[in-house]
Enzyme design. Structure first.
Site, PDB file in Angstrom:
ATOM      1  N   SER A 135      55.134  53.489 102.149  1.00 46.73           N
ATOM      2  CA  SER A 135      56.594  53.311 102.192  1.00 46.73           C
ATOM      3  C   SER A 135      57.220  54.587 102.712  1.00 46.73           C
ATOM      4  O   SER A 135      57.064  55.659 102.113  1.00 46.73           O
ATOM      5  CB  SER A 135      57.128  53.025 100.789  1.00 46.73           C
ATOM      6  OG  SER A 135      58.510  53.352 100.747  1.00 46.73           O
ATOM      7  N   HIS A 139      55.713  50.138 105.462  1.00 48.90           N
ATOM      8  CA  HIS A 139      56.675  49.483 104.567  1.00 48.90           C
ATOM      9  C   HIS A 139      58.023  50.184 104.709  1.00 48.90           C
ATOM     10  O   HIS A 139      58.132  51.399 104.513  1.00 48.90           O
ATOM     11  CB  HIS A 139      56.151  49.584 103.130  1.00 48.90           C
ATOM     12  CG  HIS A 139      56.975  48.872 102.107  1.00 48.90           C
ATOM     13  ND1 HIS A 139      56.839  47.527 101.844  1.00 48.90           N
ATOM     14  CD2 HIS A 139      57.932  49.313 101.261  1.00 48.90           C
ATOM     15  CE1 HIS A 139      57.683  47.172 100.881  1.00 48.90           C
ATOM     16  NE2 HIS A 139      58.366  48.242 100.512  1.00 48.90           N
ATOM     17  N   ASP A 172      61.896  50.307 103.383  1.00 49.10           N
ATOM     18  CA  ASP A 172      62.765  49.920 102.272  1.00 49.10           C
ATOM     19  C   ASP A 172      64.223  49.967 102.707  1.00 49.10           C
ATOM     20  O   ASP A 172      64.750  51.034 103.028  1.00 49.10           O
ATOM     21  CB  ASP A 172      62.540  50.867 101.091  1.00 49.10           C
ATOM     22  CG  ASP A 172      61.212  50.589 100.398  1.00 49.10           C
ATOM     23  OD1 ASP A 172      60.997  49.418 100.027  1.00 49.10           O
ATOM     24  OD2 ASP A 172      60.406  51.527 100.244  1.00 49.10           O
ATOM     25  N   MET A 184      68.003  49.474 101.648  1.00 50.86           N
ATOM     26  CA  MET A 184      68.834  49.455 100.429  1.00 50.86           C
ATOM     27  C   MET A 184      70.304  49.562 100.811  1.00 50.86           C
ATOM     28  O   MET A 184      70.674  50.340 101.694  1.00 50.86           O
ATOM     29  CB  MET A 184      68.460  50.637  99.537  1.00 50.86           C
ATOM     30  CG  MET A 184      66.984  50.672  99.173  1.00 50.86           C
ATOM     31  SD  MET A 184      66.636  52.015  98.037  1.00 50.86           S
ATOM     32  CE  MET A 184      64.862  51.793  97.809  1.00 50.86           C
ATOM     33  N   HIS A 194      61.324  45.372 103.586  1.00 45.44           N
ATOM     34  CA  HIS A 194      61.672  44.965 102.218  1.00 45.44           C
ATOM     35  C   HIS A 194      63.185  45.101 102.056  1.00 45.44           C
ATOM     36  O   HIS A 194      63.703  46.204 101.943  1.00 45.44           O
ATOM     37  CB  HIS A 194      60.908  45.894 101.253  1.00 45.44           C
ATOM     38  CG  HIS A 194      61.182  45.658  99.801  1.00 45.44           C
ATOM     39  ND1 HIS A 194      60.766  46.540  98.818  1.00 45.44           N
ATOM     40  CD2 HIS A 194      61.816  44.649  99.156  1.00 45.44           C
ATOM     41  CE1 HIS A 194      61.134  46.082  97.641  1.00 45.44           C
ATOM     42  NE2 HIS A 194      61.785  44.945  97.805  1.00 45.44           N
ATOM     43  N   MET A 249      66.359  45.111 100.109  1.00 44.79           N
ATOM     44  CA  MET A 249      66.961  45.222  98.771  1.00 44.79           C
ATOM     45  C   MET A 249      68.469  45.254  98.973  1.00 44.79           C
ATOM     46  O   MET A 249      69.125  46.281  98.783  1.00 44.79           O
ATOM     47  CB  MET A 249      66.447  46.482  98.071  1.00 44.79           C
ATOM     48  CG  MET A 249      64.999  46.327  97.605  1.00 44.79           C
ATOM     49  SD  MET A 249      64.212  47.904  97.278  1.00 44.79           S
ATOM     50  CE  MET A 249      63.753  48.339  98.952  1.00 44.79           C
ATOM     51  N   MET A 289      57.367  43.496  92.203  1.00 46.26           N
ATOM     52  CA  MET A 289      57.884  44.856  91.994  1.00 46.26           C
ATOM     53  C   MET A 289      57.284  45.400  90.694  1.00 46.26           C
ATOM     54  O   MET A 289      57.373  44.760  89.650  1.00 46.26           O
ATOM     55  CB  MET A 289      59.414  44.858  91.884  1.00 46.26           C
ATOM     56  CG  MET A 289      60.152  44.588  93.173  1.00 46.26           C
ATOM     57  SD  MET A 289      59.717  45.658  94.563  1.00 46.26           S
ATOM     58  CE  MET A 289      60.040  47.299  93.887  1.00 46.26           C
ATOM     59  N   GLY A 313      64.905  50.804  93.892  1.00 49.08           N
ATOM     60  CA  GLY A 313      66.033  51.705  94.163  1.00 49.08           C
ATOM     61  C   GLY A 313      65.585  53.106  94.538  1.00 49.08           C
ATOM     62  O   GLY A 313      66.258  53.775  95.305  1.00 49.08           O
ATOM     63  N   PHE A 314      64.454  53.516  94.013  1.00 48.58           N
ATOM     64  CA  PHE A 314      64.026  54.898  94.232  1.00 48.58           C
ATOM     65  C   PHE A 314      62.508  54.974  94.363  1.00 48.58           C
ATOM     66  O   PHE A 314      61.792  54.192  93.733  1.00 48.58           O
ATOM     67  CB  PHE A 314      64.462  55.789  93.059  1.00 48.58           C
ATOM     68  CG  PHE A 314      65.945  55.735  92.836  1.00 48.58           C
ATOM     69  CD1 PHE A 314      66.805  56.510  93.618  1.00 48.58           C
ATOM     70  CD2 PHE A 314      66.488  54.868  91.908  1.00 48.58           C
ATOM     71  CE1 PHE A 314      68.187  56.417  93.450  1.00 48.58           C
ATOM     72  CE2 PHE A 314      67.864  54.782  91.726  1.00 48.58           C
ATOM     73  CZ  PHE A 314      68.717  55.562  92.499  1.00 48.58           C
ATOM     74  N   GLY A 315      62.052  55.946  95.156  1.00 48.37           N
ATOM     75  CA  GLY A 315      60.632  56.233  95.219  1.00 48.37           C
ATOM     76  C   GLY A 315      60.242  57.117  94.044  1.00 48.37           C
ATOM     77  O   GLY A 315      61.109  57.653  93.340  1.00 48.37           O
ATOM     78  N   GLY A 316      58.954  57.252  93.840  1.00 49.79           N
ATOM     79  CA  GLY A 316      58.450  58.206  92.856  1.00 49.79           C
ATOM     80  C   GLY A 316      58.636  57.823  91.396  1.00 49.79           C
ATOM     81  O   GLY A 316      58.549  58.676  90.524  1.00 49.79           O
ATOM     82  N   ASP A 338      54.483  46.856  94.601  1.00 45.45           N
ATOM     83  CA  ASP A 338      55.346  47.925  95.115  1.00 45.45           C
ATOM     84  C   ASP A 338      55.971  48.692  93.958  1.00 45.45           C
ATOM     85  O   ASP A 338      56.747  48.129  93.179  1.00 45.45           O
ATOM     86  CB  ASP A 338      56.445  47.271  95.979  1.00 45.45           C
ATOM     87  CG  ASP A 338      57.342  48.274  96.686  1.00 45.45           C
ATOM     88  OD1 ASP A 338      57.089  49.487  96.564  1.00 45.45           O
ATOM     89  OD2 ASP A 338      58.300  47.829  97.350  1.00 45.45           O
ATOM     90  N   GLY A 339      55.628  49.981  93.890  1.00 44.56           N
ATOM     91  CA  GLY A 339      56.255  50.860  92.905  1.00 44.56           C
ATOM     92  C   GLY A 339      55.243  51.552  92.011  1.00 44.56           C
ATOM     93  O   GLY A 339      54.540  50.896  91.250  1.00 44.56           O
ATOM     94  N   GLY A 340      55.154  52.880  92.163  1.00 49.95           N
ATOM     95  CA  GLY A 340      54.302  53.669  91.275  1.00 49.95           C
ATOM     96  C   GLY A 340      52.810  53.486  91.496  1.00 49.95           C
ATOM     97  O   GLY A 340      52.010  53.771  90.603  1.00 49.95           O
ATOM     98  N   GLY A 353      54.524  55.028  98.298  1.00 44.94           N
ATOM     99  CA  GLY A 353      55.454  55.964  98.911  1.00 44.94           C
ATOM    100  C   GLY A 353      55.128  57.384  98.528  1.00 44.94           C
ATOM    101  O   GLY A 353      54.486  58.132  99.287  1.00 44.94           O
TER     102      GLY A 353
HETATM  103  C1  DX5 Z   1      61.277  50.895  95.372  1.00 40.47           C
HETATM  104  C2  DX5 Z   1      60.812  50.635  96.786  1.00 40.47           C
HETATM  105  C3  DX5 Z   1      59.419  51.038  96.964  1.00 40.47           C
HETATM  106  C4  DX5 Z   1      59.194  52.499  96.737  1.00 40.47           C
HETATM  107  C5  DX5 Z   1      57.757  52.770  96.522  1.00 40.47           C
HETATM  108  O1  DX5 Z   1      62.626  50.703  95.287  1.00 40.47           O
HETATM  109  O2  DX5 Z   1      60.903  49.267  97.084  1.00 40.47           O
HETATM  110  O3  DX5 Z   1      58.876  50.611  98.191  1.00 40.47           O
HETATM  111  O4  DX5 Z   1      59.631  53.283  97.778  1.00 40.47           O
HETATM  112  O5  DX5 Z   1      57.640  54.123  96.336  1.00 40.47           O
HETATM  113  P1  DX5 Z   1      56.647  54.747  95.274  1.00 40.47           P
HETATM  114  O6  DX5 Z   1      55.260  54.394  95.716  1.00 40.47           O
HETATM  115  O7  DX5 Z   1      56.960  56.191  95.371  1.00 40.47           O
HETATM  116  O8  DX5 Z   1      56.967  54.142  93.923  1.00 40.47           O
HETATM  117 ZN    ZN Z   2      59.630  48.501  98.819  1.00 43.07          ZN
END
Ligand code: DX5
Ligand code: ZN
Length: 217
Positions: free
Chosen positions: A7, A32, A34, A36, A65, A67, A136, A141-144, A174-176, A196
């Protein structure tokens, strides 16, 4: 074949083209992206012009993706910009079946994303209209962010639903996702792994992607 989809949310936005080239060379299968809108999720990222500009950088599939609220208003713009897979959220699409049929009618793959709190029951009604289910594993909303542990059971239950389908449908998570948990998530049944922060904050993209691929092979 299982796939790794970095991502770009955690990439250096000032050097997006170089970052995409770098993960391509490091073994990424998909990119990927994102999208938003500051309404559906509390963050803003990129729109169709940026997707279109990045499309020239790589031939890897663009896994887009959305959002965003009112996804129908932007489907053509993201398809024309070069999406290969366009995923909309169940929670944002009022007429989801029509949205998915529209995406497929434009000859690209249609995905459906479910937030962590959204029950899987909705899949029964739209499974024939989609090519990919995105589970999900964080609130978007956020990476990491940290992977929500209870999502392992949801991934297993999704796998059981997908196994009963006549046609193959991919399950993306997707996520973490990180080298530390990807094996467990893969065993639970996921096919495509978005990552990501795990990729873009690592010092060596190749070794991180290689480690993840080894864990899921
Ligand atoms: C979350 C996004 C993800 C996110 C994944 O809102 O849809 O794609 O960027 O990032 P990581 O792998 O850092 O959780
Ligand atoms: Zn995503």
């Amino acid at each position: 074949m299982k796939k790794i989809a970095p991502s770009i949310l955690s990439a250096d936005f000032g050097r997006l083209a170089e970052e995409i080239k770098a993960v391509e060379e490091a073994g990424a299968d998909w990119i990927h992206l994102d999208i938003m809108d500051g309404h559906f999720v509390p963050n803003l990222t990129i729109g169709p012009p940026v997707v279109r500009a990045l499309r020239k950088i790589t031939s890897l599939p663009f896994d887009v993706h959305l959002m965003i609220e009112n996804p129908d208003s932007y489907l053509d713009a993201f398809i024309d910009a070069g999406s290969d897979i366009l995923t909309v959220h169940v929670e944002a699409a009022t007429h989801l079946q029509r949205t998915l049929a529209y995406i497929r009618g434009r000859n690209i793959k249609a995905g459906v994303a479910l937030n962590p709190a959204t029950p899987l029951g909705v899949l029964e009604e739209i499974i024939d209209d989609c090519d990919l289910i995105l589970i999900m594993t964080v609130n978007p909303g956020f990476g990491g962010q940290h992977f929500i542990p209870s999502m392992i059971s949801k991934i297993r239950r999704t796998r059981d639903i997908l196994a009963k389908q006549a046609k193959p449908i991919l399950m993306e998570v997707d996520g973490g996702i990180s080298p530390g948990n990807i094996k467990e998530v893969s065993h639970a049944g996921a096919d495509v792994f978005v990552a990501g922060a795990a990729v873009f904050t690592s010092s060596d993209y190749s070794s991180t992607i290689k480690q993840m691929k080894e864990a899921i092979s």
